[in-house]
Design a protein around this motif. Structure first.
Motif, short mmCIF file in Angstrom:
data_model
loop_
_atom_site.label_atom_id
_atom_site.label_comp_id
_atom_site.label_asym_id
_atom_site.label_seq_id
_atom_site.Cartn_x
_atom_site.Cartn_y
_atom_site.Cartn_z
N ASP A 1 -8.92 -6.37 7.47
CA ASP A 1 -7.57 -6.06 7.91
C ASP A 1 -6.69 -7.28 7.68
O ASP A 1 -7.13 -8.41 7.90
CB ASP A 1 -7.53 -5.78 9.43
CG ASP A 1 -8.27 -4.50 9.79
OD1 ASP A 1 -9.50 -4.48 9.65
OD2 ASP A 1 -7.61 -3.55 10.23
N LEU A 2 -5.47 -7.03 7.28
CA LEU A 2 -4.47 -8.09 7.22
C LEU A 2 -3.38 -7.71 8.22
O LEU A 2 -2.80 -6.63 8.13
CB LEU A 2 -3.87 -8.19 5.81
CG LEU A 2 -3.04 -9.43 5.57
CD1 LEU A 2 -3.94 -10.66 5.40
CD2 LEU A 2 -2.16 -9.28 4.31
N CYS A 3 -3.15 -8.58 9.19
CA CYS A 3 -2.04 -8.39 10.14
C CYS A 3 -0.90 -9.21 9.57
O CYS A 3 -0.99 -10.43 9.47
CB CYS A 3 -2.43 -8.87 11.53
SG CYS A 3 -3.80 -7.94 12.23
N SER A 4 0.18 -8.52 9.19
CA SER A 4 1.14 -9.20 8.32
C SER A 4 2.52 -9.39 8.93
O SER A 4 3.38 -10.00 8.29
CB SER A 4 1.27 -8.45 7.00
OG SER A 4 1.90 -7.20 7.20
N GLY A 5 2.76 -8.89 10.16
CA GLY A 5 4.12 -9.02 10.70
C GLY A 5 5.11 -8.45 9.70
O GLY A 5 4.89 -7.39 9.13
N ASP A 6 6.22 -9.16 9.46
CA ASP A 6 7.04 -8.76 8.31
C ASP A 6 7.05 -9.87 7.26
O ASP A 6 7.99 -10.02 6.50
CB ASP A 6 8.45 -8.29 8.71
CG ASP A 6 9.27 -9.37 9.41
OD1 ASP A 6 8.82 -10.51 9.47
OD2 ASP A 6 10.37 -9.04 9.89
N ILE A 7 5.96 -10.62 7.23
CA ILE A 7 5.78 -11.64 6.19
C ILE A 7 5.39 -10.93 4.89
O ILE A 7 5.96 -11.18 3.83
CB ILE A 7 4.71 -12.67 6.63
CG1 ILE A 7 5.12 -13.32 7.96
CG2 ILE A 7 4.44 -13.69 5.54
CD1 ILE A 7 6.49 -13.96 7.99
N VAL A 8 4.37 -10.07 4.98
CA VAL A 8 4.09 -9.10 3.93
C VAL A 8 4.48 -7.76 4.56
O VAL A 8 3.77 -7.22 5.39
CB VAL A 8 2.61 -9.13 3.52
CG1 VAL A 8 2.27 -7.99 2.57
CG2 VAL A 8 2.26 -10.48 2.88
N GLN A 9 5.66 -7.26 4.19
CA GLN A 9 6.27 -6.14 4.92
C GLN A 9 5.78 -4.80 4.41
O GLN A 9 5.95 -4.47 3.24
CB GLN A 9 7.80 -6.24 4.74
CG GLN A 9 8.58 -5.07 5.30
CD GLN A 9 8.89 -5.25 6.78
OE1 GLN A 9 7.99 -5.37 7.59
NE2 GLN A 9 10.16 -5.28 7.11
N VAL A 10 5.16 -4.01 5.29
CA VAL A 10 4.81 -2.63 4.94
C VAL A 10 6.12 -1.83 4.93
O VAL A 10 6.85 -1.80 5.92
CB VAL A 10 3.81 -2.04 5.95
CG1 VAL A 10 3.51 -0.58 5.61
CG2 VAL A 10 2.53 -2.88 5.98
N VAL A 11 6.43 -1.21 3.79
CA VAL A 11 7.73 -0.56 3.61
C VAL A 11 7.61 0.94 3.92
O VAL A 11 6.55 1.43 4.32
CB VAL A 11 8.29 -0.83 2.19
CG1 VAL A 11 8.62 -2.31 2.04
CG2 VAL A 11 7.33 -0.36 1.11
N ALA A 12 8.73 1.68 3.74
CA ALA A 12 8.78 3.10 4.13
C ALA A 12 7.69 3.91 3.41
O ALA A 12 7.05 4.77 4.01
CB ALA A 12 10.16 3.66 3.83
N ASP A 13 7.49 3.65 2.13
CA ASP A 13 6.39 4.26 1.38
C ASP A 13 5.16 3.40 1.65
O ASP A 13 5.04 2.30 1.11
CB ASP A 13 6.74 4.28 -0.11
CG ASP A 13 5.64 4.90 -0.95
OD1 ASP A 13 4.50 5.05 -0.45
OD2 ASP A 13 5.92 5.24 -2.12
N ARG A 14 4.26 3.90 2.48
CA ARG A 14 3.18 3.05 2.99
C ARG A 14 2.06 2.81 1.97
O ARG A 14 0.98 2.38 2.34
CB ARG A 14 2.63 3.65 4.30
CG ARG A 14 3.70 3.65 5.39
CD ARG A 14 3.15 4.12 6.73
NE ARG A 14 2.63 5.47 6.63
CZ ARG A 14 1.40 5.84 7.01
NH1 ARG A 14 0.58 4.97 7.51
NH2 ARG A 14 1.01 7.08 6.88
N ARG A 15 2.38 3.03 0.69
CA ARG A 15 1.45 2.59 -0.37
C ARG A 15 1.92 1.26 -0.96
O ARG A 15 1.38 0.80 -1.96
CB ARG A 15 1.40 3.65 -1.49
CG ARG A 15 0.89 5.01 -1.02
CD ARG A 15 1.13 6.05 -2.09
NE ARG A 15 2.55 6.10 -2.44
CZ ARG A 15 3.03 6.71 -3.54
NH1 ARG A 15 2.22 7.30 -4.37
NH2 ARG A 15 4.34 6.70 -3.77
N TRP A 16 2.96 0.69 -0.37
CA TRP A 16 3.57 -0.51 -0.92
C TRP A 16 3.95 -1.49 0.19
O TRP A 16 4.14 -1.09 1.34
CB TRP A 16 4.86 -0.15 -1.69
CG TRP A 16 4.61 0.73 -2.87
CD1 TRP A 16 4.62 2.10 -2.89
CD2 TRP A 16 4.31 0.31 -4.21
NE1 TRP A 16 4.35 2.55 -4.15
CE2 TRP A 16 4.16 1.50 -4.99
CE3 TRP A 16 4.16 -0.93 -4.84
CZ2 TRP A 16 3.86 1.46 -6.36
CZ3 TRP A 16 3.87 -0.96 -6.19
CH2 TRP A 16 3.72 0.22 -6.94
#
Ligand SMILES: [Zn+2]
Length: 267
Positions: free
Chosen positions: A185-200
């Motif tokens: 698992d990577l807990c990323s905060g918004d450093i690596v931001q999970v965007v609206a399309d959750r494949r990206w």
């Protein structure tokens, strides 16, 4: 102690005229001007919920949403739970539930926008150490049990490793955890931001002001993360989770990002 209503960060007893974090390029002062509240007021007017995130990891959030609205995560393992990121509310029910789940042995925060009430959470769990990257030292709002750390990586408890990617803030940090089954698992905060399309995912210097991150910092992030195993990327809000092929998603997203800037997608 004052809590900024826009970013949710609690400062020590010196009441600044304006929130230093919100007057920076990466945030903004609310349209009605600077407003302050307290952790007690936020906690009385909201619920501090402790419940499973969609992947089963325990999330901690403030409902209805307050300030930036992030939720924290409890990352378990040998030596106790790490509280990853933090929120601006805390109450007895939440403390009791987290205690049932094993308490908090250490806290790590991705970047200054999520410092929130981290010192209150630390104090509620015996002064658990709070890990903040030294390159964000100037933003620390309350000293409490804050410990700064240097360099690219630090394993704070067995299997829970901080990685300083420098995205969003110079001290911008993510947490890698092999997970109970080794899938990662990577807990990323918004450093690596999970965007609206959750494949990206994506990478921004400022989210509210839409300033992209520097391409060299994105390249550096890929170099630091591409050899780690992780299926899941936990972003900063409920449900913002990449559920499979997380490391592949980070590399593909960085490639797309660089191509859109007209750059060669090499790392
Ligand atoms: Zn603020």
């Amino acid at each position: 102690m004052p809590v900024c209503t826009t970013c949710g960060v609690q400062y020590d007893d010196v009441d600044p005229e304006v929130c230093p974090i919100c007057t920076d390029d990466r945030q903004y002062v609310g349209a009605g001007g600077q407003r302050w509240t307290t952790v007690a007021e936020v906690s009385a007017g909201h619920r501090t919920v402790v419940r499973p995130e969609i992947t089963g990891l325990t999330g901690i959030g403030t409902e209805p949403g307050f300030a930036i609205g992030q939720r924290a995560l409890l990352v378990p393992g040998e030596g106790g739970n790490v509280l990853w990121d933090s929120v601006s509310s805390i109450d007895d029910a939440a403390i009791a539930r987290v205690t049932e789940l094993g308490g908090v042995a250490a806290i790590a925060v991705s970047h200054p926008h999520y410092y929130s009430a981290m010192v209150e959470w630390s104090d509620a769990f015996g002064g658990a150490p709070i890990y903040v990257h030294a390159d964000d030292r100037r933003w620390i709002p309350r000293r409490g049990s804050v410990r700064t750390w240097d360099g690219d990586t630090l394993e704070i408890l067995p299997g829970r490793t901080l990685i300083n990617t420098r995205v969003h803030f110079a001290g911008g940090t993510v947490l890698h955890w092999p997970g109970p089954d080794g899938r990662g698992d990577l807990c990323s905060g918004d450093i690596v931001q999970v965007v609206a399309d959750r494949r990206w995912v994506s990478f921004m210097y400022s989210y509210p002001n839409l300033i992209p991150e520097h391409p060299d910092t994105v390249r550096r992030t890929v170099r630091l993360l591409r050899d780690l195993e992780f299926e899941t990327v936990h972003g900063a809000w409920w449900g913002k989770v990449v559920e499979s092929d997380g490391s592949g998603v980070v590399v593909r997203s960085a490639r797309r990002y660089l191509e859109h800037l007209g750059l060669t997608p090499d790392f």
